[in-house]
Design a protein around this motif. Structure first.
Motif, PDB file in Angstrom:
ATOM      1  N   LYS A  13       0.845  -1.200   0.000  1.00 56.70           N
ATOM      2  CA  LYS A  13       0.000   0.000   0.000  1.00 56.70           C
ATOM      3  C   LYS A  13       0.878   1.246   0.000  1.00 56.70           C
ATOM      4  O   LYS A  13       2.055   1.199   0.372  1.00 56.70           O
ATOM      5  N   ARG A  14       0.253   2.348  -0.393  1.00 58.89           N
ATOM      6  CA  ARG A  14       0.985   3.614  -0.420  1.00 58.89           C
ATOM      7  C   ARG A  14       0.740   4.392   0.863  1.00 58.89           C
ATOM      8  O   ARG A  14      -0.313   4.258   1.503  1.00 58.89           O
ATOM      9  N   THR A  15       1.704   5.223   1.213  1.00 63.32           N
ATOM     10  CA  THR A  15       1.568   6.109   2.366  1.00 63.32           C
ATOM     11  C   THR A  15       0.287   6.930   2.244  1.00 63.32           C
ATOM     12  O   THR A  15      -0.007   7.483   1.179  1.00 63.32           O
ATOM     13  N   GLY A  16      -0.476   6.991   3.335  1.00 59.93           N
ATOM     14  CA  GLY A  16      -1.710   7.763   3.353  1.00 59.93           C
ATOM     15  C   GLY A  16      -2.955   6.982   2.998  1.00 59.93           C
ATOM     16  O   GLY A  16      -4.078   7.451   3.245  1.00 59.93           O
ATOM     17  N   GLU A  17      -2.785   5.790   2.442  1.00 55.51           N
ATOM     18  CA  GLU A  17      -3.956   4.977   2.089  1.00 55.51           C
ATOM     19  C   GLU A  17      -4.618   4.434   3.344  1.00 55.51           C
ATOM     20  O   GLU A  17      -3.969   4.211   4.375  1.00 55.51           O
ATOM     21  N   LYS A  18      -5.916   4.174   3.237  1.00 55.35           N
ATOM     22  CA  LYS A  18      -6.642   3.476   4.303  1.00 55.35           C
ATOM     23  C   LYS A  18      -6.546   1.986   3.993  1.00 55.35           C
ATOM     24  O   LYS A  18      -6.842   1.555   2.872  1.00 55.35           O
ATOM     25  N   VAL A  19      -6.154   1.220   5.001  1.00 54.73           N
ATOM     26  CA  VAL A  19      -5.887  -0.205   4.788  1.00 54.73           C
ATOM     27  C   VAL A  19      -6.755  -1.025   5.734  1.00 54.73           C
ATOM     28  O   VAL A  19      -6.861  -0.704   6.931  1.00 54.73           O
ATOM     29  N   PHE A  20      -7.358  -2.074   5.204  1.00 53.53           N
ATOM     30  CA  PHE A  20      -8.161  -2.997   6.004  1.00 53.53           C
ATOM     31  C   PHE A  20      -7.494  -4.370   5.977  1.00 53.53           C
ATOM     32  O   PHE A  20      -7.256  -4.925   4.914  1.00 53.53           O
ATOM     33  N   LEU A  21      -7.242  -4.912   7.157  1.00 50.07           N
ATOM     34  CA  LEU A  21      -6.775  -6.291   7.271  1.00 50.07           C
ATOM     35  C   LEU A  21      -7.898  -7.090   7.916  1.00 50.07           C
ATOM     36  O   LEU A  21      -8.389  -6.731   8.984  1.00 50.07           O
ATOM     37  N   GLU A  22      -8.277  -8.179   7.230  1.00 48.97           N
ATOM     38  CA  GLU A  22      -9.433  -8.953   7.687  1.00 48.97           C
ATOM     39  C   GLU A  22      -8.998 -10.287   8.272  1.00 48.97           C
ATOM     40  O   GLU A  22      -8.066 -10.933   7.787  1.00 48.97           O
ATOM     41  N   CYS A  23      -9.730 -10.710   9.288  1.00 51.21           N
ATOM     42  CA  CYS A  23      -9.450 -11.984   9.946  1.00 51.21           C
ATOM     43  C   CYS A  23     -10.777 -12.659  10.278  1.00 51.21           C
ATOM     44  O   CYS A  23     -11.670 -12.017  10.844  1.00 51.21           O
ATOM     45  N   VAL A  24     -10.874 -13.934   9.947  1.00 53.73           N
ATOM     46  CA  VAL A  24     -12.090 -14.693  10.222  1.00 53.73           C
ATOM     47  C   VAL A  24     -11.707 -15.995  10.910  1.00 53.73           C
ATOM     48  O   VAL A  24     -10.753 -16.661  10.496  1.00 53.73           O
TER      49      VAL A  24
END
Lengths: 115, 109
Positions: A13-24
């Motif tokens: 990802k790039r600096t400043g991006e919103k990032v979602f890490l998912e876990c199930v």
């Protein structure tokens, strides 16, 4: 067998991006955890959740938030990714019991690189 | 909070050798686990052992809770045993599992 699944193995990802890490997890565990792992620092707890919509800060929550809308899913959110958040992220889950001695089960990890 | 120290920090073995990894912790615990992290980053649960002794094939672990340490024994090591071994503990009312910094094991053929 307990299965903890993290949606991505590698992310860039790039600096400043919103990032979602998912876990199930598929074992109806009440507790879920997010750790990050860095060389020389071991695993450090970012956030954990002991029930739906419940969350508690771990040791290094700054720059992160979490969401637990359903029991089986725990999301880690980087509101504005920074290069110092480049790391291996590990999700884990466990049952709740009164004596706090249920083992943790980990997912395979997500290696996040922020450029 | 609880401090967890692991020794040695790294270890090189020839295939077939035996080894002992140590985990010291600073307070009483009600949960202790040993994990193996393979070269691909996957954390495998080896033992859940807040006290006593357990064995699983070539691996065994002993925790002496009153003296605040745990030992992981690896016998007849194989190259697939390579990776990082973590000890993690949980104590008191907290849900938090505190990790040691690990022992990096390299088993050479």
């Amino acid at each position: 067998d307990v299965k903890v699944t993290q949606s991505s193995r590698y992310l860039v990802k790039r600096t400043g991006e919103k990032v979602f890490l998912e876990c199930v997890q598929d074992m109806d565990h009440e507790n879920m955890f997010w750790y990050r792992q860095d060389p020389g620092l071991g695993l450090r707890l970012i956030y954990f959740s002991y029930d739906v919509k419940m969350k508690e800060k771990g040791d290094i929550p700054e720059g992160y938030s979490v969401s637990r809308e359903k029991k089986e899913r725990f999301s880690l959110i980087l509101e504005s990714a920074s290069t110092n958040q480049t790391s291996m992220y590990l999700c884990a889950s466990s049952f709740v019991d009164r004596s706090n001695n249920s083992p943790l089960h980990f997912g395979n990890g997500t290696r996040l690189t922020v450029t | 909070g609880i401090q967890v120290e692991q020794s040695p920090p790294d270890l090189i073995l020839q295939e077939g050798a035996n080894s002992t990894l140590r985990c010291n912790f600073s307070d009483s615990v009600n949960n202790l686990q040993w994990f193996h992290q393979n070269p691909w980053g996957q954390l495998i649960n080896l033992f859940y052992i807040p006290s006593g002794t357990k064995q699983n094939g070539r691996l065994s672990a002993t925790t002496v809770a009153t003296e605040r340490y745990s030992l992981l024994y690896i016998s007849s090591s194989q190259t697939t045993d390579s990776g990082v071994y973590f000890c993690a503990v949980r104590g008191g009312a907290t849900n938090k599992l505190i990790f040691g910094t690990g022992t990096l094991l390299a088993v050479q053929p």
